[in-house]
Scaffold this motif. Structure first.
Motif, PDB file in Angstrom:
ATOM      1  N   HIS A 186     -32.599  81.262  28.429  1.00 29.37           N
ATOM      2  CA  HIS A 186     -31.756  80.094  28.696  1.00 29.37           C
ATOM      3  C   HIS A 186     -31.414  79.969  30.170  1.00 29.37           C
ATOM      4  O   HIS A 186     -31.455  78.878  30.741  1.00 29.37           O
ATOM      5  CB  HIS A 186     -30.453  80.209  27.897  1.00 29.37           C
ATOM      6  N   THR A 192     -34.601  78.860  32.166  1.00 35.28           N
ATOM      7  CA  THR A 192     -35.050  77.491  31.884  1.00 35.28           C
ATOM      8  C   THR A 192     -33.988  76.451  32.211  1.00 35.28           C
ATOM      9  O   THR A 192     -34.304  75.259  32.271  1.00 35.28           O
ATOM     10  CB  THR A 192     -35.466  77.357  30.410  1.00 35.28           C
ATOM     11  N   ALA A 193     -32.734  76.874  32.421  1.00 38.78           N
ATOM     12  CA  ALA A 193     -31.701  75.902  32.797  1.00 38.78           C
ATOM     13  C   ALA A 193     -31.932  75.359  34.203  1.00 38.78           C
ATOM     14  O   ALA A 193     -31.526  74.232  34.500  1.00 38.78           O
ATOM     15  CB  ALA A 193     -30.317  76.548  32.705  1.00 38.78           C
ATOM     16  N   ILE A 242     -34.300  72.253  34.159  1.00 43.45           N
ATOM     17  CA  ILE A 242     -33.891  71.134  33.305  1.00 43.45           C
ATOM     18  C   ILE A 242     -33.435  69.946  34.140  1.00 43.45           C
ATOM     19  O   ILE A 242     -33.772  68.788  33.854  1.00 43.45           O
ATOM     20  CB  ILE A 242     -32.774  71.584  32.338  1.00 43.45           C
ATOM     21  N   ASN A 279     -44.925  69.341  32.071  1.00 46.73           N
ATOM     22  CA  ASN A 279     -44.391  69.442  33.433  1.00 46.73           C
ATOM     23  C   ASN A 279     -45.511  69.466  34.462  1.00 46.73           C
ATOM     24  O   ASN A 279     -45.483  68.733  35.460  1.00 46.73           O
ATOM     25  CB  ASN A 279     -43.559  70.715  33.578  1.00 46.73           C
ATOM     26  N   SER A 313     -38.701  67.775  24.377  1.00 49.76           N
ATOM     27  CA  SER A 313     -37.500  67.698  25.201  1.00 49.76           C
ATOM     28  C   SER A 313     -36.349  68.432  24.540  1.00 49.76           C
ATOM     29  O   SER A 313     -36.412  68.845  23.380  1.00 49.76           O
ATOM     30  CB  SER A 313     -37.123  66.235  25.430  1.00 49.76           C
ATOM     31  N   SER A 314     -35.263  68.572  25.282  1.00 50.16           N
ATOM     32  CA  SER A 314     -34.079  69.251  24.739  1.00 50.16           C
ATOM     33  C   SER A 314     -33.534  68.514  23.526  1.00 50.16           C
ATOM     34  O   SER A 314     -33.024  69.133  22.589  1.00 50.16           O
ATOM     35  CB  SER A 314     -32.998  69.355  25.816  1.00 50.16           C
ATOM     36  N   TRP A 338     -34.933  71.887  21.778  1.00 47.78           N
ATOM     37  CA  TRP A 338     -34.063  72.976  22.218  1.00 47.78           C
ATOM     38  C   TRP A 338     -32.685  72.914  21.580  1.00 47.78           C
ATOM     39  O   TRP A 338     -32.141  73.950  21.164  1.00 47.78           O
ATOM     40  CB  TRP A 338     -33.961  72.986  23.741  1.00 47.78           C
ATOM     41  N   LEU A 392     -27.775  75.293  36.447  1.00 50.62           N
ATOM     42  CA  LEU A 392     -28.012  73.858  36.613  1.00 50.62           C
ATOM     43  C   LEU A 392     -27.672  73.388  38.028  1.00 50.62           C
ATOM     44  O   LEU A 392     -28.241  72.409  38.514  1.00 50.62           O
ATOM     45  CB  LEU A 392     -27.171  73.064  35.600  1.00 50.62           C
ATOM     46  N   PRO A 401     -40.923  73.208  37.967  1.00 54.76           N
ATOM     47  CA  PRO A 401     -40.407  73.266  36.592  1.00 54.76           C
ATOM     48  C   PRO A 401     -41.388  73.908  35.617  1.00 54.76           C
ATOM     49  O   PRO A 401     -40.972  74.643  34.712  1.00 54.76           O
ATOM     50  CB  PRO A 401     -40.165  71.800  36.247  1.00 54.76           C
ATOM     51  N   ASN A 428     -40.223  77.150  33.613  1.00 49.76           N
ATOM     52  CA  ASN A 428     -40.207  77.025  32.153  1.00 49.76           C
ATOM     53  C   ASN A 428     -41.178  78.009  31.513  1.00 49.76           C
ATOM     54  O   ASN A 428     -40.887  78.596  30.464  1.00 49.76           O
ATOM     55  CB  ASN A 428     -40.567  75.599  31.730  1.00 49.76           C
TER      56      ASN A 428
END
Length: 454
Positions: free
Chosen positions: A112, A115-116, A119, A184, A209-210, A214, A253, A292, A296
């Motif tokens: 997490h 991969t944040a 995003i 991506n 996608s989220s 996710w 983020l 990305p 990812n």
């Protein structure tokens, strides 16, 4: 409100397949609401409301009213499980330490955090990518591509839910990861005027996608991790795990949103210049597509080591039931015997108290090398100094708000935030350190505790 909602969703059912359906519906409403929010200004403009301020006032009124009414409906019709009420609280520091001993949590949490970072990058850069790389109207086509991405996720959600039920959550997660990473990377192929190619890639990427995968699978898998923790601790800690999953990745983020813009400024980006330098265009393409994809790929590849499957989860629930009957259970991952929490070598209250301290601190305390209170104060001072230094650096390197300060001040702010959280973590330990100094437990109790967490 995200933490209590997610925590409530986890405890509403202990059946892994019902959880999938629950979080699938939950994610569907989020996706639908996001799409509705994206197109609302366009709808209002089509009905003659041209003034953007008036549009936002109308949207705010609709959203606030809807939020209040739906929450009233939610509170009335979705009660908490009665058997989970009045369970008491688990202190944050020992709770966080025990969470990090949970192998499934460590794998997902690390994934997490990594991969944040990417995003936020495409969302931040699409208003630059469309006009400067694709040479299209930035406002119009950025909106179209974002809407395509969101719609693809909404449409793909039932498909992913069906596949997860048939083939398992982890397999679907890994399949969606491949789509996300390749999607991506494919953005790097887009050039001037490639409207349809961009549209196709946005739809392809949006399927993973989220809003499609996710949120849906992630929350269902988080719930299984909470059950595995219950097998080890005897506690239901939905809110604490939800908070850990929610808070720390948010720090990631910040660089994902701030660093790309700082890097563009560092390579020569000039605001509103129709023809940007070649270095800016290449950097923009790399930041929008390649970075990305790499991040990812790294973060999502960690999920190969995620140990919980539907079969393992069933064994976990059987183990929890055995504990409730006062019987020993088997950890389905390590295959070690786990007595019920109230029958272990160290009583529960003492075990939670000793988890305020690290393995190294307790080992040093037993050997007479470590003053635990001094250790707590030292770590508090180290990270407090780092926090102040980072804030000072950021403030002294931002001369004007209209001038790009470069990537280092953004990184300094991230470091300051993480340092502040670490200072708070260690300050929560000072009372326990004083208690250990004033009324230390027996040495053999600490030794048994250390053996139990190896």
């Amino acid at each position: 409100s995200q933490v209590p909602r997610t925590a409530l969703g986890v405890e509403l059912t202990l059946d892994t397949f019902v959880r999938q359906k629950l979080f699938g519906i939950f994610t569907g409403f989020i996706a639908l609401g996001t799409i509705f929010g994206a197109i609302m200004p366009t709808i209002l403009q089509g009905r003659g409301m041209i003034d953007p301020r008036q549009q936002m006032r109308t949207v705010a009124l609709l959203y606030v009213s809807g939020y209040v009414l739906l929450n009233m409906f939610f509170l009335y019709f979705v009660p908490e499980r009665k058997e989970f009420l009045g369970r008491g609280e688990v202190p944050f520091v020992p709770g966080a330490r025990r969470a990090l001993r949970n192998r499934a949590f460590r794998v997902m949490f690390t994934s997490h955090v990594i991969t944040a970072i990417p995003i936020a990058m495409p969302a931040v850069l699409v208003p630059f990518f469309v006009p400067y790389v694709m040479k299209l109207d930035g406002v119009k086509w950025s909106g179209i591509y974002v809407l395509t991405y969101l719609t693809a996720g909404f449409l793909a959600l039932p498909v992913w839910a069906s596949l997860a039920r048939k083939h398992g959550k982890l397999r679907v997660w890994l399949t969606a990861s491949v789509i996300g990473v390749t999607g991506n990377a494919a953005f790097f192929l887009v050039g001037p005027g490639d409207k349809l190619l961009m549209l196709a890639i946005e739809f392809y990427s949006g399927m993973a996608s989220s809003s499609a995968v996710w949120l849906f699978l992630g929350n269902a898998m988080h719930a299984d991790v909470v059950d595995y923790d219950e097998l080890h601790t005897g506690k239901r800690r939905e809110a604490q795990f939800s908070a850990l999953w929610s808070i720390i990745p948010k720090f990631a983020l910040i660089p994902g949103a701030a660093l790309p813009l700082a890097v563009l400024g560092a390579v020569g980006y000039v605001p509103n210049l129709p023809e940007q330098p070649p270095a800016v265009l290449l950097t923009l393409r790399v930041l929008f597509a390649i970075v990305p994809a790499i991040l990812n790929g790294i973060g999502l590849s960690l999920m190969w080591w995620y140990p919980l499957s539907e079969k393992v989860h069933q064994e976990i629930r059987e183990g929890v039931a055995r504990h409730a009957r006062g019987e020993t259970a088997i950890d389905p991952i390590t295959r070690k015997e786990l007595p019920p929490p109230d029958q272990r070598s160290v009583d529960e209250a003492t075990g939670w108290f000793l988890d305020y301290f690290s393995r190294r601190e307790l080992s040093g305390w037993l050997a007479g090398r470590t003053n635990v209170l001094a250790s707590v104060l030292l770590w508090t001072g180290v990270f407090g100094t780092l926090m102040v230094s980072a804030v000072t650096f950021a403030l002294t390197h931002v001369e004007r708000l209209d001038k790009n300060p470069g990537p280092l001040p953004a990184l300094a702010i991230v470091i300051a935030g993480l340092s502040f959280s670490t200072v708070e973590f260690h300050l929560l330990r000072d009372k326990s350190a004083l208690q250990l100094r004033a009324a230390p437990p027996a040495r053999d109790v600490v030794e048994r505790h250390l053996r139990s967490i190896d």
